[in-house]
Design a protein around this motif. Structure first.
Motif, PDB file in Angstrom:
ATOM      1  N   ARG A 145      -9.364  -2.260   5.695  1.00  8.15           N
ATOM      2  CA  ARG A 145      -7.995  -1.275   6.403  1.00  8.15           C
ATOM      3  C   ARG A 145      -9.091   0.134   7.419  1.00  8.15           C
ATOM      4  O   ARG A 145      -9.548   0.957   6.105  1.00  8.15           O
ATOM      5  N   GLU A 147       4.023   2.746   3.173  1.00  7.07           N
ATOM      6  CA  GLU A 147       3.775   3.875   3.418  1.00  7.07           C
ATOM      7  C   GLU A 147       3.442   4.937   2.775  1.00  7.07           C
ATOM      8  O   GLU A 147       2.284   5.769   2.584  1.00  7.07           O
ATOM      9  N   SER A 159     -10.513  -4.967  15.302  1.00  6.17           N
ATOM     10  CA  SER A 159      -9.352  -5.851  14.909  1.00  6.17           C
ATOM     11  C   SER A 159     -10.254  -7.023  14.659  1.00  6.17           C
ATOM     12  O   SER A 159     -10.176  -8.137  15.985  1.00  6.17           O
ATOM     13  N   ALA A 186      -0.546  -6.466   7.379  1.00  2.93           N
ATOM     14  CA  ALA A 186      -0.817  -5.086   7.671  1.00  2.93           C
ATOM     15  C   ALA A 186      -1.020  -3.794   7.522  1.00  2.93           C
ATOM     16  O   ALA A 186      -2.072  -3.094   7.861  1.00  2.93           O
ATOM     17  N   GLY A 241      -7.847   2.154  10.290  1.00  2.00           N
ATOM     18  CA  GLY A 241      -6.944   2.466  10.868  1.00  2.00           C
ATOM     19  C   GLY A 241      -5.627   2.968   9.899  1.00  2.00           C
ATOM     20  O   GLY A 241      -5.151   2.917   9.060  1.00  2.00           O
ATOM     21  N   PRO A 242      -4.527   3.652  10.859  1.00  2.00           N
ATOM     22  CA  PRO A 242      -3.279   3.857  10.202  1.00  2.00           C
ATOM     23  C   PRO A 242      -2.894   2.678   9.816  1.00  2.00           C
ATOM     24  O   PRO A 242      -2.979   1.781  10.326  1.00  2.00           O
ATOM     25  N   ARG A 243      -1.555   3.135   8.421  1.00  4.44           N
ATOM     26  CA  ARG A 243      -1.012   1.580   7.601  1.00  4.44           C
ATOM     27  C   ARG A 243      -0.122   0.823   9.333  1.00  4.44           C
ATOM     28  O   ARG A 243       0.144   1.610  10.384  1.00  4.44           O
ATOM     29  N   GLY A 244      -0.229  -0.375   8.956  1.00  2.00           N
ATOM     30  CA  GLY A 244       0.054  -0.865  10.284  1.00  2.00           C
ATOM     31  C   GLY A 244       0.195  -1.349  11.723  1.00  2.00           C
ATOM     32  O   GLY A 244       0.293  -1.967  12.466  1.00  2.00           O
ATOM     33  N   SER A 245      -1.763  -1.193  11.607  1.00  2.00           N
ATOM     34  CA  SER A 245      -2.168  -0.692  12.714  1.00  2.00           C
ATOM     35  C   SER A 245      -2.696  -2.197  12.805  1.00  2.00           C
ATOM     36  O   SER A 245      -3.250  -2.208  14.441  1.00  2.00           O
ATOM     37  N   GLY A 246      -2.855  -2.227  12.036  1.00  2.00           N
ATOM     38  CA  GLY A 246      -3.754  -3.766  12.411  1.00  2.00           C
ATOM     39  C   GLY A 246      -5.587  -3.770  12.130  1.00  2.00           C
ATOM     40  O   GLY A 246      -5.734  -5.059  12.847  1.00  2.00           O
ATOM     41  N   GLU A 247      -5.638  -2.251  12.397  1.00  6.84           N
ATOM     42  CA  GLU A 247      -7.197  -2.086  11.962  1.00  6.84           C
ATOM     43  C   GLU A 247      -7.820  -2.544  10.776  1.00  6.84           C
ATOM     44  O   GLU A 247      -8.119  -1.340  10.338  1.00  6.84           O
ATOM     45  N   GLY A 290       2.029  -5.423  14.131  1.00  7.08           N
ATOM     46  CA  GLY A 290       3.258  -5.416  13.455  1.00  7.08           C
ATOM     47  C   GLY A 290       4.003  -6.550  14.174  1.00  7.08           C
ATOM     48  O   GLY A 290       5.400  -6.902  13.007  1.00  7.08           O
TER      49      GLY A 290
END
Length: 705
Positions: free
Chosen positions: A87, A430, A2, A447, A89-95, A668
């Protein structure tokens, strides 16, 4: 990985800022809110060092609010996005990992094209927030692409008023403060603190200093209410009933403009018969205002030699929104205040290729326009060109939807904070096959994106500013990292998607083209900075009104043809006492612009926490003290807010902040903790516009340990 959020936020490097302007003081137009205040940017030794109000700009006369003064904080903020992100990582992870512009644009264009070929262009939704003056660009792109589905806050912000004006009298009106109205009826607007639409609160205050009187209608006793000759503390959501009672009083007393009504309106007899059911005595309990106060205010408005109505967004954020806007237009009309000096002036386009023509609505085939989501339920909203949010989420989540939505391109909108029933919004995001977000920072919505594109703020773009009574130049002074403008991004995507015929080789090339109709180019406008549009009054005397009859439709037969009431009708109260003891409404902060700016230190210091305003009597009943945390709950959800005691509201009303989140908490942003839209729903919509009820819903308030 990140890279945009290092572990130690106190040691984040500042973004690289490239200054594009020469040393000196430069005039421009601020865009930290909708207002359009004139500003002066100082460049010294190759750095932007100061921003102040422009004393020569007639909108603000040197005033600049706290948001405008914080512009350099936004420019230099360490959390600014400086490169496109993919992106990981998973959605919302900020990765995310950084990628180049070519790869980012190729990925977004490929996703849009895949959706277009597989499900049709209508499966792509183009969304925007409160618009950094690129709205017409997004519509042009969507129309060229073939999608009728442009999503924005139109259903609860400005467009109920716009469409009520178009259907009632053929256009949109604004207050003529230059004409020094004798009286201004300020309805659900705290104009001194929240500016909008190019009509700045300083114009109102200047008129008041010169003798203009005020009547204020608001659930809160605002700073303007304290200066008004009359204050009507209406219960949230009961604006239509109050407006109809005022019309009743004016007609019953014969205080209307008989000559104007006879010559320039249709349906007066129907209106008079309709409002007979709304005497002030009948609506006093419902509105919370004694009948004698309603009567005195209505007659004072009708007796004013000239009067204007300043309508805020509050009454437009309720299921009665369209009816409230219509009722207030009818009040203005029967009192002869339309298109007169010091009244409600009909907007005339300034002659450029602007808001009306630039979107190129003719590019969208009729068969595609018929696929606009929500058009079957909210036909007036669909007429304005906007999709309905609830219908968009349905199309993502429900197999029985008219057609699927698989892909979204979002410009400058934190969707999780700004739409009703935030949990449903999250589920829809999602479920998407692809989501791209264009923004200044990694918001909770960004994110969740597959690709994030960094965009510049108002100091970083050349734009033509088109407001109620002027055209002006907003100039680019800097660039942060590798961020770009929304216009540049849309143009580059257009080239990749085979839409070049409707765009330009470079977005800046459009500036000259748009100014050609008035015999000007961008360089000349930048030199002049500000070009006023001369006001013309009583246009209806030679042109008529822009309706089929050429008159003001007090009774609107077009609405009847659509299956809607031809006269304003207040709906029943939202919810029952079992749904909660208190009426919840919300309010926008003078220090934030919807969900923006909570990361700017000078503004966050002024309002560091989300506050619940509650009357001392109500607080005592619930065992609450000033500074306690309280839980606010509706049948949709629950949030926590910090209690602030105030006697400026009624004992059965509570006021929550709009669009609150915590940027310091990471990607988040703690968006669920204090977000008032976890309490709202889509099942109480206004039929015409689909307006969600953000004001006047029932809630419970309890103390949190």
């Amino acid at each position: 990985m990140s890279p945009q959020r290092p572990a130690d936020p106190t040691r984040r490097p500042l973004p690289l800022v490239q200054v594009l302007a020469e040393d000196g003081r430069h005039r421009t137009i601020c865009r930290m809110c909708h207002g359009g205040c004139g500003a002066i940017v100082t460049v010294d030794d190759g750095r932007l060092t100061a921003i102040e109000g422009d004393p020569e700009n007639p909108n603000n006369r040197g005033f600049l609010c706290a948001k405008g003064r914080a512009s350099l904080e936004q420019l230099h903020h360490p959390d600014r996005l400086t490169t496109p992100l993919l992106r990981t990582g998973p959605r919302g992870s900020g990765e995310f990992r950084p990628i180049g512009w070519a790869e980012a644009l190729d990925r977004v264009a490929a996703a849009l094209d895949q959706a277009r070929r597989t499900h049709g262009p209508e499966s792509v939704v183009f969304a925007q927030g409160t618009d950094r003056n690129y709205q017409e660009w997004l519509f042009r792109f969507a129309n060229s692409f073939g999608s009728p589905n442009v999503l924005g806050p139109a259903h609860v912000c400005f467009y109920p008023r716009v469409m009520a004006g178009i259907l009632t009298l053929g256009g949109f009106t604004f207050c003529d403060y230059e004409g020094r109205p004798d009286l201004v009826l300020i309805w659900g607007s705290n104009k001194a603190l929240t500016h909008g639409d190019g009509v700045i609160g300083t114009r109102l205050l200047s008129a008041v200093r010169d003798g203009t009187r005020m009547i204020v209608v608001d659930p809160r006793r605002t700073s303007l209410a304290a200066r008004a000759e009359r204050f009507l503390q209406v219960r949230p959501g009961e604006d239509t009933a109050l407006a109809l009672a005022m019309i009743h009083i004016v007609i019953e007393a014969g205080a209307y403009d008989h000559a104007f009504v006879a010559a320039h309106t249709v349906g007066f007899e129907d209106l008079a018969a309709h409002v007979a059911d709304y005497p002030p005595e009948a609506v006093a309990e419902r509105t919370g205002i004694p009948a004698e106060q309603i009567r005195a205010a209505a007659l004072a408005y009708a007796a004013a030699p000239s009067a204007a109505i300043e309508l805020g967004t509050g009454p437009q954020q309720h299921r009665d929104s369209f009816h409230t806007c219509r009722a207030l237009l009818l009040l203005s009309a029967i009192c002869g205040n339309l298109d007169r000096p010091g009244g409600d002036v009909l907007w005339d386009p300034p002659g450029i290729d602007g808001r009306r023509s630039f979107p190129r609505a003719e590019l969208l085939p009729p068969e595609q326009a018929a696929k606009r989501l929500g058009g079957d339920r909210h036909r007036i909203l669909a007429m304005s060109g906007w999709a309905h949010p609830g219908s968009v989420w349905d199309a993502v989540l429900e197999p029985a939807a008219p057609h699927p939505v698989t892909t979204m391109l979002v410009h400058g909108s934190n969707l999780l904070l700004n739409y009703a029933d935030s949990d449903r919004v999250q589920r829809a995001l999602e479920r998407l096959d692809f989501l791209a977000v264009v923004d200044l920072r990694l918001t909770p919505t960004a994110a969740m994106a597959d690709v994030v594109l960094p965009v510049g703020g108002w100091l970083e773009r050349d734009q033509i500013v088109e407001h109620a009574h002027y055209v002006a130049a907003r100039r680019a002074f800097a660039r942060v990292g590798d961020s770009r403008s929304d216009e540049w991004i849309l143009t580059e995507l257009a080239h990749r998607l085979g839409l070049s015929a409707d765009f330009w080789p470079d977005a800046r090339d459009a500036l000259d083209t748009r100014l050609e109709p008035i015999g000007m180019d961008w360089r000349r406008l930048a030199e002049l900075h500000y070009r006023a549009t001369p006001l013309e009054y009583h246009k209806y005397r030679t042109r008529g009104f822009g309706t089929r009859s050429g008159k003001v439709g007090l009774r609107c037969d077009a609405l009847r043809a659509f299956g809607y009431p031809p006269l304003p009708v207040p709906g029943p109260p939202v919810g029952t006492p079992e749904d909660g003891r208190y009426l919840l409404t919300s309010a926008h902060s003078p220090f934030y612009f919807n969900s923006e700016f909570r990361d700017l230190p000078s503004l966050r210091a002024k309002e560091p926490e989300p506050r619940l305003d509650i009357h001392p009597d109500a607080a005592a009943r619930e065992g609450l003290a000033d500074g306690d945390w309280a839980e606010i709950a509706t049948r949709t959800g629950r949030i926590r807010l910090r209690v602030r005691l105030t006697d400026r509201i009624a004992p059965d009303v509570v006021v929550a902040p709009a669009a609150w989140w915590y940027p310091e908490r990471g990607p988040g942003g703690g968006w669920r903790d204090s977000n008032v839209n976890l309490l709202t729903s889509n099942d109480d919509e206004n039929p015409e516009m689909g307006s969600s009820t953000f004001r006047g819903l029932r809630c419970h308030v309890t103390r949190v340990a």
